[in-house]
Scaffold this motif. Sequence first.
Motif, PDB file in Angstrom:
ATOM      1  N   GLY A  64      54.257 -47.970  35.542  1.00 10.38           N
ATOM      2  CA  GLY A  64      55.590 -48.614  34.927  1.00 10.38           C
ATOM      3  C   GLY A  64      56.605 -47.879  34.603  1.00 10.38           C
ATOM      4  O   GLY A  64      57.652 -48.133  34.688  1.00 10.38           O
ATOM      5  N   ARG A  65      56.065 -46.460  34.818  1.00  7.26           N
ATOM      6  CA  ARG A  65      57.286 -45.576  34.398  1.00  7.26           C
ATOM      7  C   ARG A  65      57.747 -44.759  35.544  1.00  7.26           C
ATOM      8  O   ARG A  65      56.830 -44.337  36.333  1.00  7.26           O
ATOM      9  N   PRO A  66      58.898 -44.697  35.952  1.00  8.23           N
ATOM     10  CA  PRO A  66      59.182 -44.046  37.337  1.00  8.23           C
ATOM     11  C   PRO A  66      59.067 -42.470  37.204  1.00  8.23           C
ATOM     12  O   PRO A  66      59.088 -41.894  36.312  1.00  8.23           O
ATOM     13  N   SER A  67      58.465 -42.020  38.665  1.00  7.37           N
ATOM     14  CA  SER A  67      58.525 -40.499  38.525  1.00  7.37           C
ATOM     15  C   SER A  67      59.942 -39.792  38.467  1.00  7.37           C
ATOM     16  O   SER A  67      60.912 -40.593  38.693  1.00  7.37           O
ATOM     17  N   ASP A  68      60.039 -38.817  38.561  1.00  9.56           N
ATOM     18  CA  ASP A  68      61.420 -37.977  38.565  1.00  9.56           C
ATOM     19  C   ASP A  68      62.225 -38.228  39.562  1.00  9.56           C
ATOM     20  O   ASP A  68      63.353 -38.425  39.859  1.00  9.56           O
ATOM     21  N   VAL A  69      61.519 -38.306  40.823  1.00 11.31           N
ATOM     22  CA  VAL A  69      62.216 -38.786  41.957  1.00 11.31           C
ATOM     23  C   VAL A  69      62.716 -39.925  41.992  1.00 11.31           C
ATOM     24  O   VAL A  69      63.834 -40.273  42.211  1.00 11.31           O
ATOM     25  N   LEU A  70      62.125 -41.007  41.516  1.00 10.00           N
ATOM     26  CA  LEU A  70      62.512 -42.420  41.369  1.00 10.00           C
ATOM     27  C   LEU A  70      63.520 -42.599  40.321  1.00 10.00           C
ATOM     28  O   LEU A  70      64.455 -43.431  40.552  1.00 10.00           O
ATOM     29  N   GLU A  71      63.425 -41.776  39.128  1.00 11.90           N
ATOM     30  CA  GLU A  71      64.249 -42.100  38.055  1.00 11.90           C
ATOM     31  C   GLU A  71      65.659 -41.504  38.638  1.00 11.90           C
ATOM     32  O   GLU A  71      66.816 -42.170  38.101  1.00 11.90           O
ATOM     33  N   ALA A  72      65.580 -40.433  39.473  1.00 10.20           N
ATOM     34  CA  ALA A  72      67.193 -40.032  39.817  1.00 10.20           C
ATOM     35  C   ALA A  72      67.713 -40.930  40.958  1.00 10.20           C
ATOM     36  O   ALA A  72      68.936 -41.114  40.696  1.00 10.20           O
ATOM     37  N   ARG A  73      67.194 -41.640  41.618  1.00  9.80           N
ATOM     38  CA  ARG A  73      67.684 -42.661  42.330  1.00  9.80           C
ATOM     39  C   ARG A  73      68.146 -43.792  41.455  1.00  9.80           C
ATOM     40  O   ARG A  73      69.282 -44.447  41.812  1.00  9.80           O
ATOM     41  N   LEU A  74      67.231 -44.375  40.583  1.00  9.82           N
ATOM     42  CA  LEU A  74      67.580 -45.366  39.718  1.00  9.82           C
ATOM     43  C   LEU A  74      68.965 -45.027  39.008  1.00  9.82           C
ATOM     44  O   LEU A  74      69.860 -45.860  38.755  1.00  9.82           O
ATOM     45  N   ALA A  75      69.134 -43.984  38.417  1.00 11.20           N
ATOM     46  CA  ALA A  75      70.369 -43.649  37.650  1.00 11.20           C
ATOM     47  C   ALA A  75      71.525 -43.397  38.567  1.00 11.20           C
ATOM     48  O   ALA A  75      72.576 -43.925  38.072  1.00 11.20           O
ATOM     49  N   HIS A  76      71.421 -43.234  39.744  1.00  8.55           N
ATOM     50  CA  HIS A  76      72.510 -43.284  40.506  1.00  8.55           C
ATOM     51  C   HIS A  76      72.769 -44.525  40.977  1.00  8.55           C
ATOM     52  O   HIS A  76      73.986 -44.823  41.101  1.00  8.55           O
ATOM     53  N   ALA A  77      71.688 -45.537  41.106  1.00  3.84           N
ATOM     54  CA  ALA A  77      72.160 -46.802  41.394  1.00  3.84           C
ATOM     55  C   ALA A  77      72.808 -47.310  40.272  1.00  3.84           C
ATOM     56  O   ALA A  77      73.624 -48.192  40.411  1.00  3.84           O
ATOM     57  N   GLN A  78      72.510 -46.946  38.992  1.00  6.21           N
ATOM     58  CA  GLN A  78      72.969 -47.805  37.931  1.00  6.21           C
ATOM     59  C   GLN A  78      74.876 -47.231  37.993  1.00  6.21           C
ATOM     60  O   GLN A  78      75.502 -47.788  37.632  1.00  6.21           O
ATOM     61  N   GLN A  79      74.845 -45.897  38.386  1.00  3.32           N
ATOM     62  CA  GLN A  79      76.172 -45.589  38.169  1.00  3.32           C
ATOM     63  C   GLN A  79      76.923 -46.275  39.301  1.00  3.32           C
ATOM     64  O   GLN A  79      78.173 -46.595  39.048  1.00  3.32           O
ATOM     65  N   LEU A  80      76.495 -46.458  40.461  1.00  7.64           N
ATOM     66  CA  LEU A  80      76.943 -47.333  41.430  1.00  7.64           C
ATOM     67  C   LEU A  80      77.560 -48.639  40.975  1.00  7.64           C
ATOM     68  O   LEU A  80      78.318 -49.423  41.210  1.00  7.64           O
ATOM     69  N   PHE A  81      76.302 -49.359  40.307  1.00  6.79           N
ATOM     70  CA  PHE A  81      76.496 -50.690  39.790  1.00  6.79           C
ATOM     71  C   PHE A  81      77.833 -50.730  38.698  1.00  6.79           C
ATOM     72  O   PHE A  81      78.699 -51.539  38.813  1.00  6.79           O
ATOM     73  N   GLU A  82      77.795 -49.710  37.932  1.00  8.26           N
ATOM     74  CA  GLU A  82      78.938 -49.670  36.750  1.00  8.26           C
ATOM     75  C   GLU A  82      80.193 -49.357  37.334  1.00  8.26           C
ATOM     76  O   GLU A  82      81.090 -49.859  36.790  1.00  8.26           O
ATOM     77  N   ARG A  83      80.276 -48.818  38.356  1.00  8.98           N
ATOM     78  CA  ARG A  83      81.614 -48.530  39.288  1.00  8.98           C
ATOM     79  C   ARG A  83      81.998 -49.455  40.048  1.00  8.98           C
ATOM     80  O   ARG A  83      82.969 -49.539  40.646  1.00  8.98           O
ATOM     81  N   GLY A  84      81.116 -50.804  40.261  1.00 12.72           N
ATOM     82  CA  GLY A  84      81.579 -51.757  40.922  1.00 12.72           C
ATOM     83  C   GLY A  84      81.173 -51.710  42.614  1.00 12.72           C
ATOM     84  O   GLY A  84      81.696 -52.431  43.179  1.00 12.72           O
TER      85      GLY A  84
END
Length: 227
Positions: A64-84
């Motif tokens: 249930g914990r993302p790998s470093d590769v997946l976490e990097a993608r998730l962090a970017h997606a969160q940034q996109l969400f926060e920027r609308g």
Amino acid sequence: MTAHAPTTGRRATARLLRRVLAGIVLLPLLIVGGTAFRVWQVARLDDRSTADIAVVLGAAQYGGRPSDVLEARLAHAQQLFERGVAKTVVTVGGRGLGDTYTEAEAGQRWLVGDETKSGTAKKAIPKDKVVAVNEGADTLGSLQAVAREAEKRGWHSAVIVSDPWHSLRARTMAGDTGLAAWASPTRRGPIVQTRETQLRYILRETAGVLYYRLTHTSTHMADNGLG
């Protein structure tokens, strides 16, 4: 003069054959080189046009914990969400043999949680803004699953979040499913850290793009979620 005619004809034929053979050799090289250049070119783009959804392509997860590769993608997606850029984030990816969680569930847990894998605090995305699509063992299968969910929910456009070298193949596959798609890749994570790694993935994705264009099937390259 007549005696020279056969010799002249043979020379012309030989020149023609050499040109044909050179073309046979050069054409595949040009196709491969052109595709590699296109993979590199699209990898440099970051299209943050507003979309219905941001799709995070799956990669390895551990309990249930993302790998470093997946976490990097998730962090970017969160940034996109926060920027609308997108009002909804879609995580996608199935469950491997022996796994308790799917890649999509691991991604969803990370996005709605309030800390990173290392325990650093982060802002959570509301649960109703993250949709997990628990299917897909490779890029094509994942995007086909997202397209089916999109049809149910009335989504028409998607910004694809993966690694830079994956952008061309992923957005091409997404477009073929019927989604209007573009890519905003992460610039973090193990896949983008060294030139040697970058070259390896450019070559790998070149092969993947060519294979997909020829067969419209996946190469099943599961390593690091770039299948």
